[in-house]
Enzyme design. Sequence first.
Site, PDB file in Angstrom:
ATOM      1  N   HIS A   1      -8.747  -1.981   7.924  1.00 31.84           N
ATOM      2  CA  HIS A   1      -7.695  -1.286   7.180  1.00 31.84           C
ATOM      3  C   HIS A   1      -8.050   0.194   7.184  1.00 31.84           C
ATOM      4  O   HIS A   1      -8.910   0.645   6.440  1.00 31.84           O
ATOM      5  CB  HIS A   1      -7.644  -1.855   5.750  1.00 31.84           C
ATOM      6  CG  HIS A   1      -6.641  -1.205   4.852  1.00 31.84           C
ATOM      7  ND1 HIS A   1      -5.465  -1.837   4.480  1.00 31.84           N
ATOM      8  CD2 HIS A   1      -6.612   0.002   4.244  1.00 31.84           C
ATOM      9  CE1 HIS A   1      -4.778  -1.033   3.673  1.00 31.84           C
ATOM     10  NE2 HIS A   1      -5.452   0.087   3.513  1.00 31.84           N
TER      11      HIS A   1
ATOM     12  N   HIS B   1      -7.190   4.389   7.238  1.00 28.49           N
ATOM     13  CA  HIS B   1      -6.282   5.449   6.813  1.00 28.49           C
ATOM     14  C   HIS B   1      -6.400   6.630   7.775  1.00 28.49           C
ATOM     15  O   HIS B   1      -7.400   6.798   8.449  1.00 28.49           O
ATOM     16  CB  HIS B   1      -6.590   5.872   5.379  1.00 28.49           C
ATOM     17  CG  HIS B   1      -5.977   4.957   4.359  1.00 28.49           C
ATOM     18  ND1 HIS B   1      -5.109   5.379   3.396  1.00 28.49           N
ATOM     19  CD2 HIS B   1      -6.100   3.626   4.187  1.00 28.49           C
ATOM     20  CE1 HIS B   1      -4.728   4.349   2.660  1.00 28.49           C
ATOM     21  NE2 HIS B   1      -5.314   3.261   3.110  1.00 28.49           N
TER      22      HIS B   1
ATOM     23  N   CYS C   1      -4.172   5.661  -2.159  1.00 22.87           N
ATOM     24  CA  CYS C   1      -4.740   4.884  -3.253  1.00 22.87           C
ATOM     25  C   CYS C   1      -4.699   5.758  -4.495  1.00 22.87           C
ATOM     26  O   CYS C   1      -5.228   6.863  -4.492  1.00 22.87           O
ATOM     27  CB  CYS C   1      -6.180   4.479  -2.950  1.00 22.87           C
ATOM     28  SG  CYS C   1      -6.963   3.666  -4.368  1.00 22.87           S
TER      29      CYS C   1
ATOM     30  N   ASN D   1      -1.802   5.512   5.438  1.00 27.59           N
ATOM     31  CA  ASN D   1      -2.333   4.431   6.261  1.00 27.59           C
ATOM     32  C   ASN D   1      -2.097   4.771   7.729  1.00 27.59           C
ATOM     33  O   ASN D   1      -1.278   5.622   8.062  1.00 27.59           O
ATOM     34  CB  ASN D   1      -1.579   3.132   5.959  1.00 27.59           C
ATOM     35  CG  ASN D   1      -2.038   2.496   4.677  1.00 27.59           C
ATOM     36  OD1 ASN D   1      -3.128   1.958   4.598  1.00 27.59           O
ATOM     37  ND2 ASN D   1      -1.209   2.585   3.645  1.00 27.59           N
TER      38      ASN D   1
ATOM     39  N   ASP E   1       0.838  -1.206   0.000  1.00 30.32           N
ATOM     40  CA  ASP E   1       0.000   0.000   0.000  1.00 30.32           C
ATOM     41  C   ASP E   1       0.870   1.252   0.000  1.00 30.32           C
ATOM     42  O   ASP E   1       0.575   2.238  -0.691  1.00 30.32           O
ATOM     43  CB  ASP E   1      -0.907  -0.027   1.248  1.00 30.32           C
ATOM     44  CG  ASP E   1      -2.148   0.829   1.098  1.00 30.32           C
ATOM     45  OD1 ASP E   1      -2.133   1.763   0.272  1.00 30.32           O
ATOM     46  OD2 ASP E   1      -3.134   0.587   1.814  1.00 30.32           O
TER      47      ASP E   1
HETATM   48 ZN    ZN Z   1      -4.780   1.488   2.302  1.00 33.51          ZN
END
Ligand code: ZN
Length: 315
Positions: free
Chosen positions: A213, A215, A246, A255, A20
């Site tokens: 997950h 951010h 992203c 993140n 990521d």
């Molecule tokens: Zn991510």
Amino acid sequence: MSSTNLRPTDVLISEVGPRDGLQSVKAVMPTANKLLWIDALVAAGLREIEVGSFVPAKLLPQMADVAEVVRHALTHPGVTVMALVPNLRGAEAALRAGVHKLTLPVSASEAHSLANVRKTRVDMVKEVSAIVQLRDEIAPGVKVETGMSTAFGCTIQGEVSEDDVVWLAKECAGAGADEVGLSDTTGMANPAQVRRLFDKVRAAIGERTGAAHMHNTRGLGLANCLAAWDVGVRTFDASLGGLGGCPYAPGASGNVVTEDLVFMFEAMGLNTGVDLDRLIAAREPLKRGLPGEPIYGMTPEAGLPKGWVPHRVTV
Ligand code: ZN
């Protein structure tokens, strides 16, 4: 992933920086640096690492060396080596490379799905099904996770309905996904929403409910992780130095910072298995591999509190 050798109160931190993080920066980290960085993450005690994505090098030159990176990561015993795959072709390459776990991005927002994987949500579920079938044929021990992007909101579409998220979670579980995680790809989630949505998804698919997950785009990353912990989530994706974003979610950045997340859980008395001093030391190979790239983290800047003893309280 909830490994059976962990105590029920333990937390699994799944490090996603090499995937990521690296996919969202312009610079390409040289392979040798990636391997040193992964070695440092393993030395810090991380037991699950998403080491890259199997996508055409034309689209993401940062991932051109993914097979080599997987090969190296596999030399570390006890580490679950994960890779992101957007389609069947990527899944086949990842399975042949020997990964332990695949993660497939499935967008809750139709608009993000079309932008990210150029497929509708329904077509993406069919892809999940095909990937599970391929896994059963050539690598039955490998786990398949779907990470539901934009589950908490979408920069393209705006609001994403909770009914859509629950529907898609059921579809993914029905297609054979072992775990269905929820991703705040765009950093729009809040703790009340995180609790509500994980509760609803767990009510729908039970133990297949996977990782959070989160951010940190609006500073709520840790609060959202804690909210997810409150409702039974025990696997958390995070990225060293908060690297990540992203490419198809404009404005989404950062993140949750692994160092800060580990500090929070350890300070609460929970065992993450991660040594914070070594984790902070793992920022050095990251910095050397991406000179000039900003990295984040409050704990590394402040240092550990005087007399710091990790997870001394039993919860
Ligand atoms: Zn991510």
